[in-house]
Design a protein around this motif. Structure first.
Motif, PDB file in Angstrom:
ATOM      1  N   GLU A 235       9.983 -28.674  13.237  1.00  0.00           N
ATOM      2  CA  GLU A 235       8.924 -27.874  12.885  1.00  0.00           C
ATOM      3  C   GLU A 235       8.346 -27.224  14.135  1.00  0.00           C
ATOM      4  O   GLU A 235       8.277 -27.579  15.271  1.00  0.00           O
ATOM      5  N   ASP A 236       7.737 -26.192  13.974  1.00  0.00           N
ATOM      6  CA  ASP A 236       7.050 -25.301  14.785  1.00  0.00           C
ATOM      7  C   ASP A 236       5.721 -25.996  14.982  1.00  0.00           C
ATOM      8  O   ASP A 236       5.232 -26.916  14.030  1.00  0.00           O
ATOM      9  N   ARG A 241       2.789 -23.115  20.904  1.00  0.00           N
ATOM     10  CA  ARG A 241       3.001 -21.820  21.010  1.00  0.00           C
ATOM     11  C   ARG A 241       1.755 -21.320  22.016  1.00  0.00           C
ATOM     12  O   ARG A 241       1.733 -20.584  22.896  1.00  0.00           O
ATOM     13  N   TYR A 384       4.305 -37.560  20.303  1.00  0.00           N
ATOM     14  CA  TYR A 384       2.828 -37.413  19.705  1.00  0.00           C
ATOM     15  C   TYR A 384       2.002 -37.782  20.815  1.00  0.00           C
ATOM     16  O   TYR A 384       0.653 -36.973  20.898  1.00  0.00           O
TER      17      TYR A 384
ATOM     18  N   MET B   1       5.637 -33.727  11.189  1.00  0.00           N
ATOM     19  CA  MET B   1       5.852 -35.222  11.482  1.00  0.00           C
ATOM     20  C   MET B   1       7.410 -35.145  11.332  1.00  0.00           C
ATOM     21  O   MET B   1       7.873 -35.047  10.037  1.00  0.00           O
ATOM     22  N   GLU B 109       7.744 -30.014   1.768  1.00  0.00           N
ATOM     23  CA  GLU B 109       8.200 -30.287   3.199  1.00  0.00           C
ATOM     24  C   GLU B 109       8.687 -28.892   3.594  1.00  0.00           C
ATOM     25  O   GLU B 109       8.373 -28.315   4.659  1.00  0.00           O
ATOM     26  N   LEU B 113       7.090 -26.473   6.310  1.00  0.00           N
ATOM     27  CA  LEU B 113       7.805 -26.029   7.455  1.00  0.00           C
ATOM     28  C   LEU B 113       7.810 -24.550   7.584  1.00  0.00           C
ATOM     29  O   LEU B 113       7.580 -23.959   8.561  1.00  0.00           O
ATOM     30  N   ARG B 116       4.453 -23.507   9.003  1.00  0.00           N
ATOM     31  CA  ARG B 116       4.241 -23.768  10.449  1.00  0.00           C
ATOM     32  C   ARG B 116       4.893 -22.536  11.289  1.00  0.00           C
ATOM     33  O   ARG B 116       4.335 -22.305  12.075  1.00  0.00           O
ATOM     34  N   THR B 117       6.185 -22.011  10.695  1.00  0.00           N
ATOM     35  CA  THR B 117       6.666 -20.998  11.573  1.00  0.00           C
ATOM     36  C   THR B 117       5.913 -19.885  11.385  1.00  0.00           C
ATOM     37  O   THR B 117       5.713 -19.249  12.438  1.00  0.00           O
ATOM     38  N   SER B 118       5.305 -19.405  10.274  1.00  0.00           N
ATOM     39  CA  SER B 118       4.683 -18.342  10.364  1.00  0.00           C
ATOM     40  C   SER B 118       3.160 -18.474  11.190  1.00  0.00           C
ATOM     41  O   SER B 118       2.720 -17.544  11.951  1.00  0.00           O
ATOM     42  N   GLY B 120       3.137 -20.171  13.755  1.00  0.00           N
ATOM     43  CA  GLY B 120       3.601 -20.090  15.240  1.00  0.00           C
ATOM     44  C   GLY B 120       3.664 -18.653  15.671  1.00  0.00           C
ATOM     45  O   GLY B 120       3.149 -18.253  16.666  1.00  0.00           O
ATOM     46  N   ALA B 121       4.211 -17.815  14.785  1.00  0.00           N
ATOM     47  CA  ALA B 121       4.501 -16.639  14.999  1.00  0.00           C
ATOM     48  C   ALA B 121       3.019 -15.651  15.089  1.00  0.00           C
ATOM     49  O   ALA B 121       2.956 -14.816  16.050  1.00  0.00           O
ATOM     50  N   ILE B 123       0.228 -17.171  16.236  1.00  0.00           N
ATOM     51  CA  ILE B 123      -0.220 -17.468  17.336  1.00  0.00           C
ATOM     52  C   ILE B 123       0.421 -16.945  18.485  1.00  0.00           C
ATOM     53  O   ILE B 123      -0.520 -16.506  19.514  1.00  0.00           O
TER      54      ILE B 123
END
Lengths: 398, 178
Positions: A235-236, A241, A384, B1, B109, B113, B116-118, B120-121, B123
């Motif tokens: 998980e990112d 970041r 965490y 998580m 889920e 996921l 989250r990746t998008s 992160g990119a 940010i």
């Protein structure tokens, strides 16, 4: 956005990571090997017989006279490597016929910290006679004789915590009683000073790239740990970041390039209880040439110390109040402790620790790559509280 | 998580199979047998857990069908009046629940996921831009999100004990209401 299958990394993706995150050559080799092997089989249990046969094969390349190995048995301890104790009956140079208790320390298929046995071997050899280290005998750097790369160590006498105390895994939560704090604490400072002022320029440590003054060492380290995060995370995490962006924008130049231990803390040294002497510093696998503040910050982390009886004073390594610890370090080393750099490395250390426990701590057991997946998976839960600590640190600097 | 059963159960099986069971006294038949059964049960859980939600939805749908049949055929039997009335009430509640049952957990889920990746990119990209009010606002949003998310994640794993008994974490049930 293209989806990367991190469990079956493509050669193109591996090459992309290598170019995007340039780091020390030996670290690049180890991380690249990890990715190239990832789609292969999970770790399969290795028998003591297999390890004995591999050790014998390694020793036949090193010893010219007959020898035998007996009394093989498993050792526990540590979250990262397999350890087999054994007795070597041999003609020891300068000693004669001997029965020497030894330890084989071998990587699993993928470890929670993917590191180089060659670097570990070289730095311990280089530090022999300077700070207490376990006796180191032979290395199978590339797994030519054993299933995976390994080092043969001598036994170092001592304990990592008082025999009567308790702690959780990896030494977190160890309690040091008042009567031994000063003696252990002073050695804790002295050995760190020796490590940081060690003349690495003259040392035989060819597996370590030598950084230029400025920020080169730190850039390599940031690339190393961001690469690990990219390679292993599932998980990112937005906070990770944000943190890496801040770390890159605020790199402090190093004023004195030191040999950094990389995991200098309570739980990573042995001491003999009868005379309170530190007998060996362990776990040199994360050592690199960089800024001393990494060790100073890491060793002073809350998880590796305890509160004094007054309930207010935090004791580094369970021994010394932090002000006292840093003052003694400055006096003995002649090197300044810079509060700004301490704060920077507090954040750096949490990022690094999270790359290990949250990213690799997920990926390695997910693929069944270690000899103790259940322990590594359990440990990943500490991520965490660490992220929460990182969040409060970042809130102070943003 | 990250600590979810799909990650945890295989690690438990491997530990039991590779390390624990081989060390159990062969003469202790009770321990041997129960050890094997624990592993078999964990295999069954690992295999079926991803389908559990779909299974339950399917079961509810089937029972609703049966309830409809019973109501239809039983309407001609006066003695069933009271029972069928109760059945109708429960079937109505079941239909309401089924209509609210949405996507499967695995899809949820996977969507988390990907998002989250998008995120992160985005940010990382914003960090490359020049500092300004927008960057500051983005940083603040990330920090606020982290605070809320970490409270939930820490509460989820409180039983592990990393933060001690006095961490003051709320019950996770109070944090995932909607």
């Amino acid at each position: 956005m293209a989806v990367v299958d991190k469990n079956r990394p493509s050669p193109e993706w591996i090459e992309h990571l290598r170019k995007r995150y340039p780091c020390e050559q030996e670290i690049d080799r180890v991380l690249t090997r990890k990715l190239e092997r990832r789609a292969g089989p999970p770790y399969a249990p290795v028998s003591l017989d297999t390890l004995q046969a591999g050790t014998e094969a390694l020793l036949r390349t090193q010893l010219t006279e007959p020898f035998t190995i007996t009394d093989t048995r498993w050792l526990s301890g540590g979250a990262s490597k397999l350890q087999m104790a054994f007795v070597l009956h041999w003609n020891q140079p300068g000693v004669g016929r001997s029965s020497t208790p030894l330890v084989l320390r071998m990587e699993p298929s993928e470890a929670i910290t993917e590191t180089s046995r060659l670097r570990e071997f070289q730095i311990i050899k280089a530090m022999e006679g300077k700070v207490p280290v376990p006796p180191t005998y032979w290395i199978d750097a590339y797994g030519e004789y054993l299933p995976y790369p390994a080092i043969v160590y001598g036994f170092a006498e001592g304990v990592t915590k008082p025999s009567k105390s308790t702690s959780t895994v990896s030494g977190v939560g160890t309690s040091i009683p008042p009567e031994i704090r000063e003696t252990l604490g002073q050695q804790f400072v002295d050995h760190l000073v020796t490590t940081h002022t060690f003349d690495w320029q003259q040392a035989d440590i060819g597996a370590y790239d030598r950084p230029a003054a400025g920020t080169e060492a730190l850039e390599w380290a940031l690339n190393h740990w961001e690469r690990v995060w990219e390679e292993d995370s599932h998980e990112d995490v937005p906070l990770m970041r944000l943190t890496m962006a801040w770390l890159r924008r605020n790199m402090p130049p190093v004023d004195h390039i030191s040999m950094v231990h990389g995991d200098y803390r309570l739980g990573n040294f042995l001491y003999t209880e009868h005379d309170l002497r530190i007998s060996a510093w362990l776990d040199w696998e994360l050592a690199y040439l960089g800024d001393r503040h990494e060790d100073l910050s890491w060793s002073a982390k809350r998880q590796f110390g305890q509160m004094a009886e007054d309930g207010k004073t935090f004791l580094v390594a369970g021994c010394l109040p932090i002000e006292e610890y840093l003052a003694r370090y400055e006096r003995a080393s002649g090197l300044k402790v810079d509060p700004e750099r301490m704060r920077y490395y507090d954040i750096f250390n949490n990022y690094k620790c999270l790359a290990i426990v949250l990213a690799t701590g997920y990926r390695a057991p997910f693929n069944g790559k270690t000899h103790q997946d259940v322990l590594v998976a359990w440990l990943s839960g500490i991520s965490y509280p660490l992220l929460e600590e990182l969040r409060t640190q970042m809130a102070e600097v943003l | 998580m990250e600590l979810r059963p799909s990650f945890q159960i295989p690690a438990l099986i491997k530990s039991l199979t590779d390390v624990v069971l081989p060390a159990v006294d062969p003469a202790n038949k009770l321990a041997q047998e129960q050890g094997q059964l624990v592993v078999a049960m964990l295999h069954l859980m690992a295999q079926r857990l991803p389908l559990q939600y779909r299974y339950d939805c399917h079961e509810l749908k089937q029972f609703l069908g049966l309830a409809d049949s019973l109501a239809s055929h039983g309407a001609a039997v006066p003695e069933l009046g009271e029972t069928l009335a109760a059945l109708a009430t429960d079937a109505e509640a079941g239909r309401a629940v089924l209509s609210r049952a949405g996507v499967e957990p695995a899809e949820l889920e996977a969507t988390n996921l990907a998002l989250r990746t998008s995120v992160g990119a985005a940010i990382s990209a914003s960090a490359m831009a020049a500092d300004g009010p927008a960057t500051k606002a983005i940083n603040a949003a990330v920090m606020a999100h982290a605070q809320e998310m970490l409270l939930r994640e820490r509460a989820w794993l409180a039983m592990q004990g990393w933060e001690g008994p006095n961490a003051g974490l709320p019950a996770v049930e109070t944090l995932i209401g909607g």
